[in-house]
Design an enzyme around this catalytic site. Structure first.
Site, PDB file in Angstrom:
ATOM      1  N   THR A  15       0.798  -1.206  -0.089  1.00  0.00           N
ATOM      2  CA  THR A  15      -0.147   0.065   0.014  1.00  0.00           C
ATOM      3  C   THR A  15       0.961   1.130   0.000  1.00  0.00           C
ATOM      4  OG1 THR A  15      -1.735  -1.143   1.194  1.00  0.00           O
ATOM      5  CG2 THR A  15      -1.548   1.401   1.330  1.00  0.00           C
ATOM      6  N   ASP A  59       1.804  -7.419  -4.059  1.00  0.00           N
ATOM      7  CA  ASP A  59       1.133  -7.209  -3.004  1.00  0.00           C
ATOM      8  C   ASP A  59       1.657  -8.314  -2.331  1.00  0.00           C
ATOM      9  OD1 ASP A  59      -2.142  -6.633  -2.348  1.00  0.00           O
ATOM     10  OD2 ASP A  59      -0.930  -8.451  -1.127  1.00  0.00           O
ATOM     11  N   SER A  60       1.901  -7.969  -0.805  1.00  0.00           N
ATOM     12  CA  SER A  60       2.822  -8.834  -0.037  1.00  0.00           C
ATOM     13  C   SER A  60       2.168 -10.258   0.143  1.00  0.00           C
ATOM     14  CB  SER A  60       3.264  -8.277   1.261  1.00  0.00           C
ATOM     15  OG  SER A  60       2.383  -8.175   2.205  1.00  0.00           O
ATOM     16  N   SER A  61       0.789 -10.354  -0.237  1.00  0.00           N
ATOM     17  CA  SER A  61       0.302 -11.456  -0.085  1.00  0.00           C
ATOM     18  C   SER A  61       0.757 -12.534  -1.194  1.00  0.00           C
ATOM     19  CB  SER A  61      -1.177 -11.445  -0.278  1.00  0.00           C
ATOM     20  OG  SER A  61      -1.686 -10.394   0.114  1.00  0.00           O
ATOM     21  N   THR A  91       1.938  -4.564   4.495  1.00  0.00           N
ATOM     22  CA  THR A  91       1.891  -4.849   5.986  1.00  0.00           C
ATOM     23  C   THR A  91       1.428  -6.165   6.082  1.00  0.00           C
ATOM     24  OG1 THR A  91      -0.550  -4.006   5.807  1.00  0.00           O
ATOM     25  CG2 THR A  91       1.255  -2.489   6.705  1.00  0.00           C
ATOM     26  N   ASP A  92       0.555  -6.946   5.191  1.00  0.00           N
ATOM     27  CA  ASP A  92      -0.052  -8.135   5.291  1.00  0.00           C
ATOM     28  C   ASP A  92       0.928  -9.347   5.656  1.00  0.00           C
ATOM     29  OD1 ASP A  92      -2.490  -7.074   4.609  1.00  0.00           O
ATOM     30  OD2 ASP A  92      -2.505  -7.960   2.564  1.00  0.00           O
ATOM     31  N   GLN A 278      -1.511 -20.177  20.665  1.00  0.00           N
ATOM     32  CA  GLN A 278      -2.523 -19.159  20.120  1.00  0.00           C
ATOM     33  C   GLN A 278      -2.576 -17.694  20.348  1.00  0.00           C
ATOM     34  OE1 GLN A 278      -6.293 -21.150  19.527  1.00  0.00           O
ATOM     35  NE2 GLN A 278      -5.453 -23.144  18.742  1.00  0.00           N
ATOM     36  N   CYS A 279      -2.056 -17.536  21.863  1.00  0.00           N
ATOM     37  CA  CYS A 279      -2.304 -16.366  22.589  1.00  0.00           C
ATOM     38  C   CYS A 279      -1.329 -15.296  21.971  1.00  0.00           C
ATOM     39  CB  CYS A 279      -2.015 -16.524  23.946  1.00  0.00           C
ATOM     40  SG  CYS A 279      -3.273 -17.490  24.931  1.00  0.00           S
TER      41      CYS A 279
HETATM   42  N1  ASP Z   1      -2.264  -6.007   0.722  1.00  0.00           N
HETATM   43  C1  ASP Z   1      -1.409  -5.063   0.922  1.00  0.00           C
HETATM   44  C2  ASP Z   1       0.058  -5.737   1.182  1.00  0.00           C
HETATM   45  O1  ASP Z   1       0.384  -6.440   1.915  1.00  0.00           O
HETATM   46  C3  ASP Z   1      -1.770  -4.571   2.200  1.00  0.00           C
HETATM   47  C4  ASP Z   1      -0.653  -3.440   2.716  1.00  0.00           C
HETATM   48  O2  ASP Z   1       0.385  -2.939   2.029  1.00  0.00           O
HETATM   49  O3  ASP Z   1      -0.966  -2.831   3.877  1.00  0.00           O
HETATM   50  O4  ASP Z   1       0.911  -5.731   0.228  1.00  0.00           O
END
Ligand code: ASP
Length: 345
Positions: A15, A59-61, A91-92, A278-279
């Protein structure tokens, strides 16, 4: 600030790098020529800032072992030429990437600061500007020519965290990251306050990068009512070497005979099972309840307070080294990069 300092900014995507394309009125990735027009204050830093952009950015996904290897290569190839690195990342999966890099980069003596944003740089209220500027400043910070934070870390919303301690826990607030089991390495307000006693000290040895990552691993997350078929299917995955068992509370699991039997069979076949709670805060304590002790007794390895993200990274790294199984078990049980705190004998 030292005028000889140079920072390499590596742009992977996410993002933060989006700006509004006025022709189409949609978000498109920026190129770095736009950066100074969006963050003119960068020109006022007295040190050199260079850029490297992945092509294509992602996209980091879509993060993959190949991409991680390329990222580590860029850092190694430029290691002698720069004092610090800032990685702009979605961020993902930032917590995963920062965790893996922390293991791949052995003897790291320079800062590698990951940052990103929840709102694109091209938006007026973006958090990207502040995150980016602070990350650059932290990557450049030195005392007596020694970097203040020679670690892989994540900077987000006024906090600098050890990378392999972070998780993304919020998808809509600016404070998207949590380090539940380790305090921030630095906090940013009027001043940047470094918590020196929490930061790994440089060892001044030569950087050694491990490029082999083995993804023959799986996560088995427990929930009340989990079926034998679900457990068995995961444990029967062909080529499986390690399983992160996400347990309840302080490392507890069902005491049903079939469940323990499934795990024990897998362990006897040479699969390593790593107990991670899981915590989001707190640690596995295998001796606390019978439900945890049963796991320990069949040979499940405690992950103490490690995050799932870091457990995955550590397993990929250790299996990539082709160590024998006892060595992997031993190394999983002790902190290698400050990723966990051992609290029981
Ligand atoms: N889908 C984005 C990513 O992780 C979300 C982000 O950057 O915050 O690439």
């Amino acid at each position: 600030m030292n005028t000889n300092t140079s920072i390499l900014v590596i742009y992977t995507g996410g993002t933060i790098g989006m700006i509004n394309d006025e022709k189409t009125n949609s978000l498109v990735p920026f190129n770095f020529e736009h950066l100074y027009s969006h963050i003119p204050v960068l020109r006022r830093y007295p040190f050199q800032i260079d850029f490297h952009s992945f092509d294509p950015i992602i996209d980091s996904s879509d993060m993959s072992p190949d991409f991680l290897v390329e990222l580590a290569h860029i850092i190694e190839d430029n290691y002698e030429s720069y004092d610090g690195f800032v990685v702009l990342h979605g961020t993902d999966t930032m917590a995963y990437t920062a965790s893996v890099l922390s293991f791949m980069l052995d003897n790291l003596n320079k800062p590698v600061v990951f940052t990103g944003s929840q709102l694109p740089l091209g938006m007026l209220r973006t958090d990207g500007r502040e995150n980016f500027i602070a990350a650059v400043e932290i990557a450049a910070a030195q005392k007596d020519d020694v970097p203040l934070v020679p670690e892989v870390c994540v900077y987000f919303e006024n906090h600098l965290f050890r990378g392999n301690r972070t998780i993304k826990f919020n998808s809509k607030n600016f404070n998207a990251f949590l380090s539940g089991n380790y305090p921030p390495l630095a906090t940013v307000g009027i001043d940047v306050k470094y918590n020196d006693n929490l930061i790994t000290k440089p060892n001044f040895k030569k950087l050694k990068v491990s490029y082999s990552l083995d993804n023959n691993i799986a996560i088995l997350k427990l929930y009340p009512g989990i079926s034998q078929q679900a457990v068995n299917t995961i444990l029967q995955i062909k080529g499986l070497k390690g399983v992160i068992l996400e347990t309840f509370g302080s490392g507890n699991a069902p005491s049903a005979e079939w469940f323990l039997q499934e795990l024990e069979t897998a362990i006897n076949q040479g699969i390593i099972i790593f107990n991670v709670t899981q915590c989001k805060e707190g640690s596995v304590d295998s001796g606390k309840y019978k439900a945890g002790l049963l796991l320990k007794n069949i040979g499940v390895i405690s992950g103490y307070d490690i995050t799932t993200e870091s457990a995955i990274a550590k397993m990929m790294y250790l299996f990539g080294k082709n160590f024998d199984i006892e060595t992997v078990k031993k190394m999983l049980s002790e902190p290698l990069r400050g990723e966990m705190t051992v609290t029981e004998k």
